[in-house]
Design a protein around this motif. Structure first.
Motif, PDB file in Angstrom:
ATOM      1  N   ASN A  40       0.808  -1.244   0.058  1.00  0.00           N
ATOM      2  CA  ASN A  40      -0.055   0.010   0.034  1.00  0.00           C
ATOM      3  C   ASN A  40       0.697   1.238   0.071  1.00  0.00           C
ATOM      4  O   ASN A  40       0.354   2.253  -0.380  1.00  0.00           O
ATOM      5  CB  ASN A  40      -1.006  -0.207   1.262  1.00  0.00           C
ATOM      6  CG  ASN A  40      -2.187  -1.024   1.090  1.00  0.00           C
ATOM      7  OD1 ASN A  40      -2.417  -1.618   0.020  1.00  0.00           O
ATOM      8  ND2 ASN A  40      -2.463  -1.746   2.266  1.00  0.00           N
ATOM      9  N   MET A  41       2.175   1.195   0.412  1.00  0.00           N
ATOM     10  CA  MET A  41       3.036   2.429   0.685  1.00  0.00           C
ATOM     11  C   MET A  41       3.936   2.357  -0.715  1.00  0.00           C
ATOM     12  O   MET A  41       4.702   3.240  -0.925  1.00  0.00           O
ATOM     13  CB  MET A  41       3.873   2.503   2.083  1.00  0.00           C
ATOM     14  CG  MET A  41       2.844   2.571   3.300  1.00  0.00           C
ATOM     15  SD  MET A  41       3.777   3.031   4.724  1.00  0.00           S
ATOM     16  CE  MET A  41       4.359   4.489   4.271  1.00  0.00           C
ATOM     17  N   GLY A  42       3.965   1.298  -1.127  1.00  0.00           N
ATOM     18  CA  GLY A  42       4.954   1.128  -2.397  1.00  0.00           C
ATOM     19  C   GLY A  42       5.605  -0.166  -2.314  1.00  0.00           C
ATOM     20  O   GLY A  42       5.391  -0.910  -1.556  1.00  0.00           O
ATOM     21  N   ASP A  43       6.486  -0.319  -3.134  1.00  0.00           N
ATOM     22  CA  ASP A  43       7.245  -1.646  -3.365  1.00  0.00           C
ATOM     23  C   ASP A  43       8.669  -1.564  -2.791  1.00  0.00           C
ATOM     24  O   ASP A  43       9.220  -0.636  -2.513  1.00  0.00           O
ATOM     25  CB  ASP A  43       7.397  -2.079  -4.806  1.00  0.00           C
ATOM     26  CG  ASP A  43       7.248  -3.648  -4.950  1.00  0.00           C
ATOM     27  OD1 ASP A  43       7.443  -4.347  -4.276  1.00  0.00           O
ATOM     28  OD2 ASP A  43       7.584  -4.103  -6.274  1.00  0.00           O
ATOM     29  N   GLY A  44       9.130  -2.815  -2.586  1.00  0.00           N
ATOM     30  CA  GLY A  44      10.669  -2.780  -1.947  1.00  0.00           C
ATOM     31  C   GLY A  44      10.485  -4.281  -1.501  1.00  0.00           C
ATOM     32  O   GLY A  44      10.301  -5.254  -2.034  1.00  0.00           O
ATOM     33  N   VAL A  45      11.619  -4.190  -0.450  1.00  0.00           N
ATOM     34  CA  VAL A  45      11.939  -5.198   0.313  1.00  0.00           C
ATOM     35  C   VAL A  45      12.220  -4.834   1.653  1.00  0.00           C
ATOM     36  O   VAL A  45      11.976  -3.715   2.341  1.00  0.00           O
ATOM     37  CB  VAL A  45      13.271  -6.108   0.041  1.00  0.00           C
ATOM     38  CG1 VAL A  45      13.195  -6.264  -1.567  1.00  0.00           C
ATOM     39  CG2 VAL A  45      14.587  -4.889   0.155  1.00  0.00           C
ATOM     40  N   ALA A  46      12.574  -5.951   2.832  1.00  0.00           N
ATOM     41  CA  ALA A  46      12.260  -5.738   3.961  1.00  0.00           C
ATOM     42  C   ALA A  46      13.912  -6.444   4.693  1.00  0.00           C
ATOM     43  O   ALA A  46      14.083  -7.374   4.134  1.00  0.00           O
ATOM     44  CB  ALA A  46      11.129  -6.307   4.806  1.00  0.00           C
ATOM     45  N   ILE A  47      14.267  -5.987   5.665  1.00  0.00           N
ATOM     46  CA  ILE A  47      15.316  -6.612   6.223  1.00  0.00           C
ATOM     47  C   ILE A  47      15.105  -6.886   7.915  1.00  0.00           C
ATOM     48  O   ILE A  47      14.574  -5.989   8.521  1.00  0.00           O
ATOM     49  CB  ILE A  47      16.519  -5.575   6.304  1.00  0.00           C
ATOM     50  CG1 ILE A  47      16.996  -5.253   4.632  1.00  0.00           C
ATOM     51  CG2 ILE A  47      17.854  -6.140   7.079  1.00  0.00           C
ATOM     52  CD1 ILE A  47      17.835  -4.230   4.487  1.00  0.00           C
ATOM     53  N   LYS A  48      15.537  -8.140   8.236  1.00  0.00           N
ATOM     54  CA  LYS A  48      15.436  -8.455   9.888  1.00  0.00           C
ATOM     55  C   LYS A  48      16.919  -8.069  10.278  1.00  0.00           C
ATOM     56  O   LYS A  48      17.745  -8.731  10.111  1.00  0.00           O
ATOM     57  CB  LYS A  48      15.070  -9.833  10.009  1.00  0.00           C
ATOM     58  CG  LYS A  48      15.055 -10.187  11.353  1.00  0.00           C
ATOM     59  CD  LYS A  48      14.472 -11.561  11.478  1.00  0.00           C
ATOM     60  CE  LYS A  48      14.304 -12.073  13.050  1.00  0.00           C
ATOM     61  NZ  LYS A  48      13.774 -13.334  13.167  1.00  0.00           N
ATOM     62  N   PRO A  49      16.788  -6.881  10.767  1.00  0.00           N
ATOM     63  CA  PRO A  49      18.178  -6.333  11.437  1.00  0.00           C
ATOM     64  C   PRO A  49      18.882  -7.047  12.458  1.00  0.00           C
ATOM     65  O   PRO A  49      18.470  -7.950  13.327  1.00  0.00           O
ATOM     66  CB  PRO A  49      17.759  -5.058  12.023  1.00  0.00           C
ATOM     67  CG  PRO A  49      16.605  -5.193  12.635  1.00  0.00           C
ATOM     68  CD  PRO A  49      15.898  -5.955  11.608  1.00  0.00           C
ATOM     69  N   SER A 128       7.518  -5.938  15.692  1.00  0.00           N
ATOM     70  CA  SER A 128       8.500  -6.616  15.136  1.00  0.00           C
ATOM     71  C   SER A 128       9.718  -5.555  14.616  1.00  0.00           C
ATOM     72  O   SER A 128       9.588  -4.422  14.677  1.00  0.00           O
ATOM     73  CB  SER A 128       8.034  -7.062  13.555  1.00  0.00           C
ATOM     74  OG  SER A 128       9.201  -7.700  13.065  1.00  0.00           O
ATOM     75  N   GLU A 129      10.762  -6.032  14.667  1.00  0.00           N
ATOM     76  CA  GLU A 129      12.119  -5.280  14.350  1.00  0.00           C
ATOM     77  C   GLU A 129      12.232  -5.024  12.700  1.00  0.00           C
ATOM     78  O   GLU A 129      13.213  -4.405  12.558  1.00  0.00           O
ATOM     79  CB  GLU A 129      13.357  -5.705  15.181  1.00  0.00           C
ATOM     80  CG  GLU A 129      13.832  -6.984  14.693  1.00  0.00           C
ATOM     81  CD  GLU A 129      13.254  -8.477  15.111  1.00  0.00           C
ATOM     82  OE1 GLU A 129      13.977  -9.449  14.923  1.00  0.00           O
ATOM     83  OE2 GLU A 129      12.036  -8.430  15.497  1.00  0.00           O
ATOM     84  N   ILE A 130      11.562  -5.856  12.099  1.00  0.00           N
ATOM     85  CA  ILE A 130      11.571  -5.727  10.558  1.00  0.00           C
ATOM     86  C   ILE A 130      11.497  -4.376   9.998  1.00  0.00           C
ATOM     87  O   ILE A 130      10.814  -3.417  10.566  1.00  0.00           O
ATOM     88  CB  ILE A 130      10.501  -6.547  10.006  1.00  0.00           C
ATOM     89  CG1 ILE A 130      10.915  -8.389  10.255  1.00  0.00           C
ATOM     90  CG2 ILE A 130      10.823  -6.767   8.781  1.00  0.00           C
ATOM     91  CD1 ILE A 130       9.847  -9.154   9.815  1.00  0.00           C
ATOM     92  N   ILE A 131      12.635  -4.125   9.080  1.00  0.00           N
ATOM     93  CA  ILE A 131      12.661  -2.847   8.598  1.00  0.00           C
ATOM     94  C   ILE A 131      12.208  -2.891   7.192  1.00  0.00           C
ATOM     95  O   ILE A 131      12.943  -3.338   6.044  1.00  0.00           O
ATOM     96  CB  ILE A 131      14.176  -2.160   8.794  1.00  0.00           C
ATOM     97  CG1 ILE A 131      14.392  -2.206  10.121  1.00  0.00           C
ATOM     98  CG2 ILE A 131      14.414  -0.902   7.803  1.00  0.00           C
ATOM     99  CD1 ILE A 131      15.846  -1.897  10.178  1.00  0.00           C
ATOM    100  N   PRO A 132      11.139  -2.598   6.610  1.00  0.00           N
ATOM    101  CA  PRO A 132      10.828  -2.381   5.272  1.00  0.00           C
ATOM    102  C   PRO A 132      11.330  -1.173   4.707  1.00  0.00           C
ATOM    103  O   PRO A 132      11.732  -0.084   5.275  1.00  0.00           O
ATOM    104  CB  PRO A 132       9.187  -2.190   5.371  1.00  0.00           C
ATOM    105  CG  PRO A 132       8.796  -2.501   6.862  1.00  0.00           C
ATOM    106  CD  PRO A 132      10.046  -2.298   7.585  1.00  0.00           C
ATOM    107  N   VAL A 133      12.040  -1.448   3.492  1.00  0.00           N
ATOM    108  CA  VAL A 133      12.659  -0.293   2.523  1.00  0.00           C
ATOM    109  C   VAL A 133      11.888  -0.314   1.400  1.00  0.00           C
ATOM    110  O   VAL A 133      11.874  -1.069   0.603  1.00  0.00           O
ATOM    111  CB  VAL A 133      14.224  -0.732   2.334  1.00  0.00           C
ATOM    112  CG1 VAL A 133      14.829   0.171   1.394  1.00  0.00           C
ATOM    113  CG2 VAL A 133      15.007  -0.989   3.535  1.00  0.00           C
ATOM    114  N   ILE A 134      10.888   0.978   1.220  1.00  0.00           N
ATOM    115  CA  ILE A 134      10.061   1.051   0.372  1.00  0.00           C
ATOM    116  C   ILE A 134      10.500   1.938  -0.566  1.00  0.00           C
ATOM    117  O   ILE A 134      10.529   3.267  -0.318  1.00  0.00           O
ATOM    118  CB  ILE A 134       8.579   1.390   1.179  1.00  0.00           C
ATOM    119  CG1 ILE A 134       8.435   0.407   2.273  1.00  0.00           C
ATOM    120  CG2 ILE A 134       7.386   1.551   0.047  1.00  0.00           C
ATOM    121  CD1 ILE A 134       8.212  -0.906   1.879  1.00  0.00           C
TER     122      ILE A 134
END
Length: 167
Positions: A40-49, A128-134
């Protein structure tokens, strides 16, 4: 010489987005928040830091810095807009455990420190600590290509490549 001119011109419309944090790469569709997983905010990937330092993944300008320091937006010279959202539901922490090293309007280079955060605090107190990069302006992208790596090192590994639509 003519080929070199065309090559340079086409490279201006392609951007490598470096990893903003060390960690395990996760498909955006697996992020446990529909705002991100349904794109919904855009496309990308995520990282579990695996670390608590977020660096700039691109050369650009800080266009948004949330007062709680849980998210930051960067615009490249080519116009790509990248949102780095640290953790899920971290806005509710009201800035606890987060420190910013830039401000809105700051110019940044790849690898410049943006934000540090307490990973353990985020794991305990947020969803969660997951970091979406959008990529928030996906309508201006011709292609968004994750590199398919399992793990990344901040500012050393390419997270995704963007091809920007020519105007």
């Amino acid at each position: 010489m003519l080929n070199k001119l065309f090559t340079n011109k086409s490279k201006k419309n392609t951007i490598s987005v470096m990893a903003p944090v060390d960690g395990e790469v996760i498909p955006l569709t697996e992020v446990p928040d529909p705002v991100f997983s349904e794109k919904n905010m855009g496309d990308g990937v995520a990282i579990k830091p695996t670390g608590g330092t977020v660096v700039s993944p691109v050369k650009g300008t800080i266009i948004q810095l949330f007062s709680t320091n849980h998210a930051i937006g960067i615009q490249t010279e080519n116009g790509a807009e990248i949102l780095i959202h640290i953790g899920l539901d971290t806005v509710e922490l009201e800035g606890e455990g987060f420190s910013s090293y830039v401000e809105q309007g700051s110019r940044v280079n790849v690898g410049d420190k943006l934000i540090t955060f307490d990973v353990e605090l985020v794991k305990r107190k947020a969803t969660s600590e997951i970091i979406p990069v959008i990529i928030t302006n996906t309508d201006q992208m011709k292609e968004i290509s994750p590199t398919g790596q399992d793990t990344v090192t901040a500012s050393q590994d390419v997270l995704m490549k963007l091809e920007i639509e020519k105007h």
